[in-house]
Design an enzyme around this catalytic site. Structure first.
Site, PDB file in Angstrom:
ATOM      1  N   ARG A 151      77.973  43.860   8.051  1.00 17.71           N
ATOM      2  CA  ARG A 151      77.184  43.165   7.039  1.00 17.71           C
ATOM      3  C   ARG A 151      75.860  43.864   6.753  1.00 17.71           C
ATOM      4  NH1 ARG A 151      77.762  36.749   8.005  1.00 17.71           N
ATOM      5  NH2 ARG A 151      77.495  36.791   5.753  1.00 17.71           N
TER       6      ARG A 151
ATOM      7  N   PRO B  72      77.656  41.443  16.917  1.00 15.05           N
ATOM      8  CA  PRO B  72      78.674  41.100  15.922  1.00 15.05           C
ATOM      9  C   PRO B  72      78.156  41.160  14.485  1.00 15.05           C
ATOM     10  CG  PRO B  72      78.811  39.617  17.777  1.00 15.05           C
ATOM     11  CD  PRO B  72      77.592  40.456  18.005  1.00 15.05           C
ATOM     12  N   ASP B  73      78.918  41.807  13.631  1.00 14.98           N
ATOM     13  CA  ASP B  73      78.678  41.912  12.193  1.00 14.98           C
ATOM     14  C   ASP B  73      77.463  42.751  11.815  1.00 14.98           C
ATOM     15  OD1 ASP B  73      80.917  40.604  11.245  1.00 14.98           O
ATOM     16  OD2 ASP B  73      79.969  38.640  11.242  1.00 14.98           O
ATOM     17  N   ALA B  74      76.813  43.375  12.784  1.00 14.53           N
ATOM     18  CA  ALA B  74      75.634  44.169  12.442  1.00 14.53           C
ATOM     19  C   ALA B  74      75.980  45.336  11.520  1.00 14.53           C
ATOM     20  CB  ALA B  74      74.959  44.683  13.712  1.00 14.53           C
TER      21      ALA B  74
ATOM     22  N   ASP C 192      80.570  46.357  17.570  1.00 10.22           N
ATOM     23  CA  ASP C 192      81.334  45.457  16.718  1.00 10.22           C
ATOM     24  C   ASP C 192      81.601  46.113  15.368  1.00 10.22           C
ATOM     25  OD1 ASP C 192      82.237  42.448  16.546  1.00 10.22           O
ATOM     26  OD2 ASP C 192      81.388  42.983  14.601  1.00 10.22           O
TER      27      ASP C 192
END
Length: 316
Positions: A151, A146-148, A186
């Site tokens: 962000r 998640p969010d790799a 993700d």
């Protein structure tokens, strides 16, 4: 004639299978579609919500509205021997003829350098290969990191290639080793920057080798907002892929906070939906803390709270 021996052996084996049934290997046949191999989603008996209900059977509302629903198991640095744990989890689900959902969260430094994760790039490669090996050919759904991608901007630009390379490695492992797993990279949420840029990052991580991407993981944006975002990303990708949406806590939408905000509500339960949205999933177990913030300022991440759970049930 020597060429008849393999044919005879095949006919004998086929007859034996008709009489005695297929040997129970604990592994599913490789069809490529985990939904065809299972009869619904797996409710993890070790989930914190289920554990809470075992201790508090009088809480029938929480039992029926949260503990009875299937939510994902997150695996990371805290998971110990991850191959053993994932093997046990997916084997139990396969025995029950249900589909398990996992979320991996172990890139070095994790999101925006929040800490934890694999100690080195090499350690991550070893770790993610162990997750894959734990699944094998059993049916599963996996959401990667998640969010790799969302962000990446938190890291210096020279580090981007290395982090994308780790995601690309993970994608390659699951594509090669897990024929009955639907894997999703993700892709953040509706606030994760320009859709074309997200599509570019997904392509760099080889999204074309896996089932698709995931939206709204552990967040609160409505399903309708996520569908709009998913459509934008699909258009930027040129189609040819699918996505899933985390609906666990999005019943009232987002108030702009992603950390235990008040007045949020449960979303629709996990279910198959219509293409290009493959699934609505509960990627976060409702009632698990986002961290020491919001309604529970002293509660660590992933700690279950019946207070948070009942706020989500009531929507207040």
């Amino acid at each position: 004639m020597p060429t008849t021996r393999p044919v005879v052996a095949f006919l004998v084996l086929t007859a034996a299978l008709l009489v005695f049934g297929r040997p129970d290997s604990g592994l599913a046949e490789a069809t490529g579609d985990p939904l065809k191999l299972t009869t619904g989603f797996y409710v993890d008996p070790a989930s914190p919500a289920v554990a809470y209900v075992r201790r508090h059977p009088e809480d029938t509302e929480l039992a029926s509205k949260i503990a009875a629903q299937a939510s994902a198991r997150w695996v990371g640095a805290w998971s110990g021997d991850v191959k053993t744990g994932v093997t046990a989890y997916t084997t139990a689900a396969d025995t029950a003829d249900k589909l398990p959902v996992l979320v991996t969260d172990n890139l070095p430094g994790r999101q925006c350098g929040t800490g934890g994760g694999a100690a080195t790039d090499a350690a991550y490669r070893t770790w993610i290969a162990a997750v894959s090996a734990g699944i094998g050919t059993r049916p599963a759904v996996v959401v990667l990191e998640p969010d790799a991608l969302a962000r990446l901007d938190c890291y210096p630009t020279p580090e981007w290639d290395g982090r994308i390379a780790l995601l690309k490695y993970a994608v390659g492992v699951f594509a090669a080793k897990n024929p009955n797993t639907w894997t999703y990279l993700d892709a953040g949420n509706v606030t994760s920057g320009d859709a074309k840029e997200m599509a570019r990052r997904l392509r760099l991580a080889d999204i074309g080798k896996v089932r698709g991407f995931a939206l709204n993981t552990a967040n609160y944006f409505t399903t309708e907002q996520s569908v709009s975002r998913g459509t934008e990303i699909l258009q930027a990708l040129g189609g040819g892929t699918h996505y899933v949406i985390d609906t666990s806590r999005n019943g009232n939408g987002s108030d702009g906070s992603s950390c235990n905000p008040p007045a949020r509500k449960l979303g629709t339960p996990p279910a198959r939906t219509s293409a290009p949205v493959d699934l609505h999933l509960w990627l976060r177990t409702p009632g698990e803390s986002d961290g020491p913030c919001g309604l529970t300022p002293d509660l660590p991440t992933r700690t279950f709270s019946p207070v948070l759970a009942h706020h989500l049930i009531s929507g207040t």
